[in-house]
Scaffold this active site. Structure first.
Site, short mmCIF file in Angstrom:
data_model
loop_
_atom_site.label_atom_id
_atom_site.label_comp_id
_atom_site.label_asym_id
_atom_site.label_seq_id
_atom_site.Cartn_x
_atom_site.Cartn_y
_atom_site.Cartn_z
N GLY A 33 -37.89 18.11 3.47
CA GLY A 33 -37.26 16.83 3.18
C GLY A 33 -36.05 16.90 2.26
O GLY A 33 -35.09 16.15 2.42
N ASP A 85 -37.18 14.89 -1.89
CA ASP A 85 -36.54 13.76 -1.22
C ASP A 85 -37.05 12.44 -1.79
O ASP A 85 -36.27 11.54 -2.08
CB ASP A 85 -36.76 13.82 0.31
CG ASP A 85 -38.22 14.00 0.71
OD1 ASP A 85 -39.11 14.08 -0.18
OD2 ASP A 85 -38.49 14.07 1.93
N ASP A 101 -43.46 9.24 -4.14
CA ASP A 101 -44.23 8.16 -3.53
C ASP A 101 -45.51 7.97 -4.35
O ASP A 101 -45.47 7.39 -5.43
CB ASP A 101 -44.48 8.57 -2.08
CG ASP A 101 -45.14 7.52 -1.23
OD1 ASP A 101 -44.92 6.33 -1.49
OD2 ASP A 101 -45.89 7.88 -0.31
N LYS A 117 -40.24 5.42 -4.61
CA LYS A 117 -41.00 4.23 -4.17
C LYS A 117 -42.01 3.94 -5.26
O LYS A 117 -43.19 4.26 -5.15
CB LYS A 117 -41.79 4.61 -2.89
CG LYS A 117 -41.16 4.18 -1.60
CD LYS A 117 -42.19 4.34 -0.50
CE LYS A 117 -41.63 5.11 0.66
NZ LYS A 117 -42.63 5.39 1.71
N PHE A 147 -41.40 2.69 4.86
CA PHE A 147 -41.26 4.07 5.31
C PHE A 147 -39.82 4.30 5.76
O PHE A 147 -39.29 3.58 6.61
CB PHE A 147 -42.23 4.40 6.44
CG PHE A 147 -42.40 5.89 6.62
CD1 PHE A 147 -43.29 6.60 5.83
CD2 PHE A 147 -41.62 6.58 7.54
CE1 PHE A 147 -43.42 7.98 5.95
CE2 PHE A 147 -41.75 7.96 7.68
CZ PHE A 147 -42.65 8.65 6.88
N VAL A 148 -39.18 5.31 5.18
CA VAL A 148 -37.76 5.55 5.47
C VAL A 148 -37.54 6.94 6.09
O VAL A 148 -38.33 7.86 5.87
CB VAL A 148 -36.89 5.41 4.20
CG1 VAL A 148 -36.84 3.97 3.74
CG2 VAL A 148 -37.40 6.30 3.07
N ARG A 176 -34.51 13.50 10.81
CA ARG A 176 -33.99 14.07 9.56
C ARG A 176 -32.47 14.07 9.53
O ARG A 176 -31.86 13.97 8.48
CB ARG A 176 -34.44 15.53 9.41
CG ARG A 176 -35.90 15.69 9.05
CD ARG A 176 -36.16 17.10 8.53
NE ARG A 176 -37.55 17.47 8.67
CZ ARG A 176 -38.50 17.18 7.77
NH1 ARG A 176 -38.20 16.49 6.70
NH2 ARG A 176 -39.74 17.57 7.98
P1 IMP Z 1 -46.31 11.79 -2.62
O1 IMP Z 1 -47.11 13.02 -2.83
O2 IMP Z 1 -47.15 10.66 -2.07
O3 IMP Z 1 -45.48 11.37 -3.79
O4 IMP Z 1 -45.39 12.07 -1.38
C1 IMP Z 1 -44.18 12.65 -1.45
C2 IMP Z 1 -43.87 13.24 -0.11
O5 IMP Z 1 -44.26 12.37 0.95
C3 IMP Z 1 -42.38 13.39 0.03
O6 IMP Z 1 -41.99 14.69 -0.36
C4 IMP Z 1 -42.15 13.13 1.50
O7 IMP Z 1 -42.22 14.33 2.21
C5 IMP Z 1 -43.28 12.24 1.96
N1 IMP Z 1 -42.89 10.82 2.07
C6 IMP Z 1 -43.29 9.81 1.29
N2 IMP Z 1 -42.75 8.64 1.67
C7 IMP Z 1 -41.95 8.94 2.71
C8 IMP Z 1 -41.06 8.14 3.54
O8 IMP Z 1 -40.89 6.91 3.39
N3 IMP Z 1 -40.41 8.82 4.52
C9 IMP Z 1 -40.55 10.15 4.74
N4 IMP Z 1 -41.34 10.93 3.97
C10 IMP Z 1 -42.03 10.32 2.98
MG MG Z 2 -41.66 16.18 1.12
#
Ligand code: IMP
Ligand code: MG
Length: 179
Positions: free
Chosen positions: A45, A104, A107, A135, A156-157, A169
């Site tokens: 990402g 990237d 979340d 986010k 979701f983006v 991508r």
């Molecule tokens: P976290 O562990 O939930 O913080 O997730 C982070 C990872 O989830 C990022 O490195 C992304 O690869 C993926 N991710 C989270 N939200 C999105 C989105 O809206 N689009 C694409 N990938 C996302």
């Molecule tokens: Mg990622």
């Protein structure tokens, strides 16, 4: 069969992304000017963000390292982070260094929190984080990035490196995926 998910409105234009990456590059240059940092990109990402950002950082001595992590299936976090095991092979590269983790999107926070802990455990002298998108409403773990490009709503983006099951991508903008 591929699930069809049409791409929706543009959330961030190429111009907006470029301007913000330039600013972040300036901030990072100031912060790391007396250091020899390693920029650790979370693949896939952060691929475009990392390569654009590093060219806006006016430092001669920046090294690049990469780790491949994944926690998503479709638009949902699986809650399981795959790929951390491979970090052991980066021990010599990261030991004693000032490491900037570049991702990237932040979340739930599980990916970044686990990676920060892992890089510290490998013996980095300092660990900081920089994410293109935040986010913040979805956070499940209390973690804040040291540098953030844009705060966005809980949608979701895709694009500019972000994918939906490996697709989209290469879009130049960050766009919302239509449900
Ligand atoms: P976290 O562990 O939930 O913080 O997730 C982070 C990872 O989830 C990022 O490195 C992304 O690869 C993926 N991710 C989270 N939200 C999105 C989105 O809206 N689009 C694409 N990938 C996302
Ligand atoms: Mg990622």
């Amino acid at each position: 069969m591929l699930e069809t998910m049409p791409i929706g409105r543009s959330l961030l234009s190429q111009t907006q992304i470029r301007a913000r990456v330039k600013q972040l590059g300036r901030d990072l240059t100031r912060h790391y000017r007396k250091k020899r940092p390693v920029f650790l990109g979370v693949m896939n990402g952060a691929l475009f963000f990392l390569t654009d950002l590093i060219r806006e950082v006016g430092l001669e001595e920046v090294e690049i390292s990469c780790v491949r992590l994944a926690s998503y299936a479709g638009t949902q976090s699986t809650g399981k982070l795959r790929g951390l095991g491979a970090m052991e092979s980066l021990r010599a590269e990261l030991q004693g260094r000032h490491v900037l983790i570049i991702d990237d999107i932040l979340d739930t926070g599980y990916t970044l929190a686990a990676l920060v802990a892992c890089v510290k455990e490998l013996g980095a002298a300092d660990v900081k984080t920089c994410v293109l998108l935040d986010k913040h409403r979805k956070r499940e773990i209390a973690i804040k990035a040291d540098w953030t490009g844009f705060k966005i709503a809980d949608e979701f983006v895709v694009g500019y490196g972000l994918d939906f099951d490996g697709r989209y991508r290469g879009l130049k903008q960050v766009r919302v995926l239509k449900p």
